[in-house]
Scaffold this active site. Structure first.
Site, PDB file in Angstrom:
ATOM      1  N   SER A  63       0.830  -1.201   0.000  1.00 35.48           N
ATOM      2  CA  SER A  63       0.000   0.000   0.000  1.00 35.48           C
ATOM      3  C   SER A  63       0.868   1.256   0.000  1.00 35.48           C
ATOM      4  O   SER A  63       1.693   1.429  -0.888  1.00 35.48           O
ATOM      5  CB  SER A  63      -0.950  -0.043   1.202  1.00 35.48           C
ATOM      6  OG  SER A  63      -1.965   0.922   1.083  1.00 35.48           O
ATOM      7  N   ASP A 207      -5.766  -3.435  -2.381  1.00 35.06           N
ATOM      8  CA  ASP A 207      -4.697  -3.138  -1.425  1.00 35.06           C
ATOM      9  C   ASP A 207      -4.144  -4.409  -0.783  1.00 35.06           C
ATOM     10  O   ASP A 207      -4.896  -5.234  -0.256  1.00 35.06           O
ATOM     11  CB  ASP A 207      -5.276  -2.218  -0.345  1.00 35.06           C
ATOM     12  CG  ASP A 207      -4.207  -1.549   0.494  1.00 35.06           C
ATOM     13  OD1 ASP A 207      -3.253  -2.229   0.902  1.00 35.06           O
ATOM     14  OD2 ASP A 207      -4.335  -0.331   0.747  1.00 35.06           O
TER      15      ASP A 207
END
Length: 377
Positions: A63, A207
């Site tokens: 991320s 993510d």
């Protein structure tokens, strides 16, 4: 001495060093405070032209950590990334979609923020660099999650990787900005990222933090050492070092009455952070069990710091973990020109509050006193 990419990969070319960077939204600014100190230590040892990509043989992130990891891997200084991050954070998290605007309501139901801002910033930063490009100066691993198969995807730039350039995949052709965008596509915040992974196959990514790999340290250790991956580095305390940097963590102190009276929305808001912390502490326990860490974290009253506990009767790597508890007492103990209240802490913990990016960096810089020169001999 600076290494070639082949030397970074070569298991027999000196001890190997891994840098792992957690996810955490805008709190990645705190990570940069620690990295600034690490870079300063390395400059004192090797000179001002030395980069983190020269020291670490594999840099990986999830991320927000993937944005920083990719930037470091192409040779950017921490100062350059701080500048990028402050601009990027303001654009990406600067404005939520308007639920009440009929033209945006349907978009809001898919994601709170407009991902086009993120894409523009990533394209400006990484251009046409692919995972197979020689613009990447060291080993790189972008950790994302493939939503259509519910599997973790560590996208790596090692030319001998199974999916790098074969009938099973052409990961070398994936644009770096797309890989980072995939790793950063946090559900509810941003829409998923679609990527052509070769042989006419399209994959949907979200993510990497929606997994046990929001703290990707253990994943990176597996990528570096398991037979199924191409690195095949040896595990021993003198041959392998893993440096893991967090984005700060909250500390739960709830009254039983608060839990008993919690509503559905309350649980929905708290569960993601709870699971992220569980995953991160699981990483921490396993890695302290594998090492004789000079930065041990206290786990609980039963196992404490695992001092003297070794899963293989001896340390298998050198492990360093830098992270900071985001509590009133800890924040006020840093000596910053600000008094933190409970409300401030709640605001800082929220991962999309872009207005906190400058103070988060200051917190990281102040907390980096735990980074010692002796850690990077």
């Amino acid at each position: 001495m600076k290494k070639t990419l082949a030397q970074h990969f070569d298991p027999d070319f000196g001890p190997k060093r891994i840098l792992s960077l957690d996810g955490g939204g805008i709190r990645g600014a705190l990570t940069l405070g620690y990295l600034k100190k690490i870079e300063t230590v390395l400059h004192e040892k090797y000179g001002k032209d030395f980069r983190l990509c020269d020291y670490f043989d594999l840099i990986g992130g999830t991320s927000t950590g993937s944005i920083i990891a990719a930037s470091l891997a192409i040779g950017k200084t921490v100062e350059e990334i701080v500048e990028l991050y402050m601009e990027l954070g303001g654009k990406i998290f600067g404005k939520k979609r308007n639920w009440w605007n009929p033209l945006e309501t349907w978009k809001y139901l898919k994601s709170q923020y407009d991902y086009t801002q993120l894409e523009h910033c990533l394209k400006d930063t990484f251009g046409n660099i692919t995972l197979g490009s020689d613009a990447i100066k060291t080993g790189l691993c972008i950790v994302a999650k493939r939503a259509d198969t519910n599997s973790i995807w560590p996208m790596i730039n090692h030319p001998e990787g199974r999916f790098y350039d074969s009938d099973e995949g052409r990961n070398k052709n994936i644009l770096l900005w797309q890989a980072v965008r995939a790793s950063s596509a946090a559900p509810t915040y941003f829409a998923p990222q679609m990527i052509d992974v070769g042989n006419g196959e399209r994959a949907a990514f979200i993510d990497g933090g929606v997994s046990m790999a929001n703290n990707p340290a253990l994943t990176l250790l597996m990528v570096a050492t398991l037979k199924g991956f191409p690195f095949k580095w040896n595990m021993s305390e003198d041959k392998l070092k893993l440096v893991s940097v967090g984005t700060g963590h909250s500390v739960f102190h709830k009254q039983t009455g608060e839990i008993q009276e919690a509503w559905l929305k309350t649980w929905a808001m708290n569960i993601p952070n709870m699971l992220m912390q569980d995953a991160s502490w699981h990483n921490q326990i396993i890695l302290q069990w594998l090492s004789n860490s000079p930065t041990p974290q206290y786990i609980d009253k039963e196992i404490e710091t695992l001092e003297g506990d070794y899963i293989s009767q001896k340390p298998l790597l050198k492990y360093l973990r830098y992270n900071f508890p985001l509590t009133e007492n800890d924040l006020n103990g840093l000596g910053l020109d600000k008094t933190f209240t409970k409300v401030d802490v709640e605001d800082i913990v929220e991962m999309s509050n872009a207005h906190n990016r400058h103070i988060l960096y200051e917190i990281g810089v102040a907390a980096s006193k735990s980074v010692l020169s002796s850690h990077f001999e």
